[in-house]
Design a protein around this motif. Structure first.
Motif, mmCIF file in Angstrom:
data_model
loop_
_atom_site.group_PDB
_atom_site.id
_atom_site.type_symbol
_atom_site.label_atom_id
_atom_site.label_comp_id
_atom_site.label_asym_id
_atom_site.label_seq_id
_atom_site.Cartn_x
_atom_site.Cartn_y
_atom_site.Cartn_z
ATOM 1 N N PRO A 146 -25.553 10.533 20.243
ATOM 2 C CA PRO A 146 -24.229 10.896 20.189
ATOM 3 C C PRO A 146 -23.123 9.928 20.145
ATOM 4 O O PRO A 146 -23.170 8.628 20.743
ATOM 5 C CB PRO A 146 -23.974 11.572 21.744
ATOM 6 C CG PRO A 146 -25.374 12.196 21.906
ATOM 7 C CD PRO A 146 -26.195 10.823 21.521
ATOM 8 N N GLY A 147 -22.150 9.954 18.992
ATOM 9 C CA GLY A 147 -21.279 9.220 19.019
ATOM 10 C C GLY A 147 -21.606 7.850 18.067
ATOM 11 O O GLY A 147 -20.799 6.913 17.890
ATOM 12 N N GLU A 148 -22.818 7.653 17.707
ATOM 13 C CA GLU A 148 -23.324 6.468 16.891
ATOM 14 C C GLU A 148 -23.255 6.835 15.637
ATOM 15 O O GLU A 148 -23.263 7.589 15.092
ATOM 16 C CB GLU A 148 -24.759 6.148 17.587
ATOM 17 C CG GLU A 148 -25.076 5.692 18.737
ATOM 18 C CD GLU A 148 -24.555 4.566 18.955
ATOM 19 O OE1 GLU A 148 -24.457 3.551 18.242
ATOM 20 O OE2 GLU A 148 -24.175 4.125 20.292
ATOM 21 N N ASP A 149 -22.807 5.409 14.977
ATOM 22 C CA ASP A 149 -22.473 5.662 13.490
ATOM 23 C C ASP A 149 -23.578 4.697 12.724
ATOM 24 O O ASP A 149 -23.405 3.359 13.222
ATOM 25 C CB ASP A 149 -21.015 5.363 13.157
ATOM 26 C CG ASP A 149 -20.683 5.363 11.598
ATOM 27 O OD1 ASP A 149 -20.983 6.295 11.015
ATOM 28 O OD2 ASP A 149 -20.394 4.359 11.083
ATOM 29 N N CYS A 150 -24.147 4.986 11.695
ATOM 30 C CA CYS A 150 -24.938 3.947 10.942
ATOM 31 C C CYS A 150 -24.890 4.754 9.546
ATOM 32 O O CYS A 150 -24.774 6.016 9.550
ATOM 33 C CB CYS A 150 -26.247 3.711 11.151
ATOM 34 S SG CYS A 150 -27.265 4.895 11.621
ATOM 35 N N ALA A 151 -25.334 4.192 8.435
ATOM 36 C CA ALA A 151 -25.562 4.788 7.333
ATOM 37 C C ALA A 151 -26.507 5.979 7.172
ATOM 38 O O ALA A 151 -26.194 6.692 6.369
ATOM 39 C CB ALA A 151 -26.107 3.558 6.178
#
Length: 231
Positions: A146-151
């Motif tokens: 949750p809430g994590e961003d990556c490619a």
């Protein structure tokens, strides 16, 4: 024969570690997920290999419950990161899995972690068929946070319908591990078709495959995300 025996031992170690993670998620006691103490070099090697197979999910309770793992648990995780770096020509999923472990270590043990790493290349997901996309996302389900961003997360977010198709296919093929991993991603994606019935789908996957701790881990993480228990 010896290789087969080693493989069986590793599978058992991975299952045991995953069971500890599941227990910790269910109880809210992150300490129960700690890797077992090792008595000799051979046992330590097996434990480190098991942590590497489970990847960043080995410390999932600490991540989702916002609790600092025990020092011994962090030490084992750190050793696994150091002992199994991706080799030249490693598959993209292996590179990303190692990156996820390093990111987890930086978050939970910043005093003993290297500086931030740039993201690996995710171009291999561009144009991947929905079947291949779902398989790769299931392998990299530890990135579904949750809430994590990556490619990889962005690639998943651009194709919620394809991931939903992959989830249904995995269920029909009785591939409960892939279904659970895809379901974990789907709990975080916008634009998932309402007709999928994800909640009922997760119930079914848990019923059919929940005796496998690797399935139970993914379903448990998905349920925590849906319930907002990580906040």
């Amino acid at each position: 024969m010896e290789q087969s025996g080693t493989s069986s031992l590793l599978q058992g170690a991975v299952q045991e570690l995953a069971s500890g993670v599941v227990s910790a998620l269910r109880s809210g006691d992150h300490a129960r997920a700690a890797a077992p103490a090792v008595a000799d070099v051979e046992a330590e090697g097996l434990t480190l290999a098991a942590v590497r197979v489970l990847g960043a999910d080995a410390l999932l309770p600490g991540t989702l419950l916002h609790a600092t793992p025990l020092p011994g648990e962090l030490a084992v995780f750190r050793k696994a990161v150091e002992a199994y770096p991706p080799g030249p020509g490693a598959a993209p999923a292996v590179v990303w899995s190692h990156w996820a472990m390093r990111r987890t270590l930086r978050r939970l043990d910043p005093g003993h972690a290297d500086g931030p790493d740039g993201e690996p290349d995710a171009a291999w997901l561009e144009g991947a068929t929905w079947q291949v996309l779902t398989h790769q996302l299931a392998v990299l389900a530890a990135l579904a946070l949750p809430g994590e961003d990556c490619a990889v997360a962005r690639a998943a977010g651009q194709r919620p319908v394809d991931v939903a198709r992959g989830f249904v296919r995995a269920v029909r093929r009785r591939d409960w591990r892939q279904a659970a991993g895809a379901g974990r991603w789907l709990t975080l994606l916008e634009g998932v078709p309402q007709t999928l019935g994800l909640e009922n789908g997760l119930d079914f996957v848990e019923l059919m495959g929940g005796q496998d701790p690797l399935v139970a881990l993914q379903v448990g993480a998905a349920r925590m995300a849906r319930a907002g228990a990580f906040v």
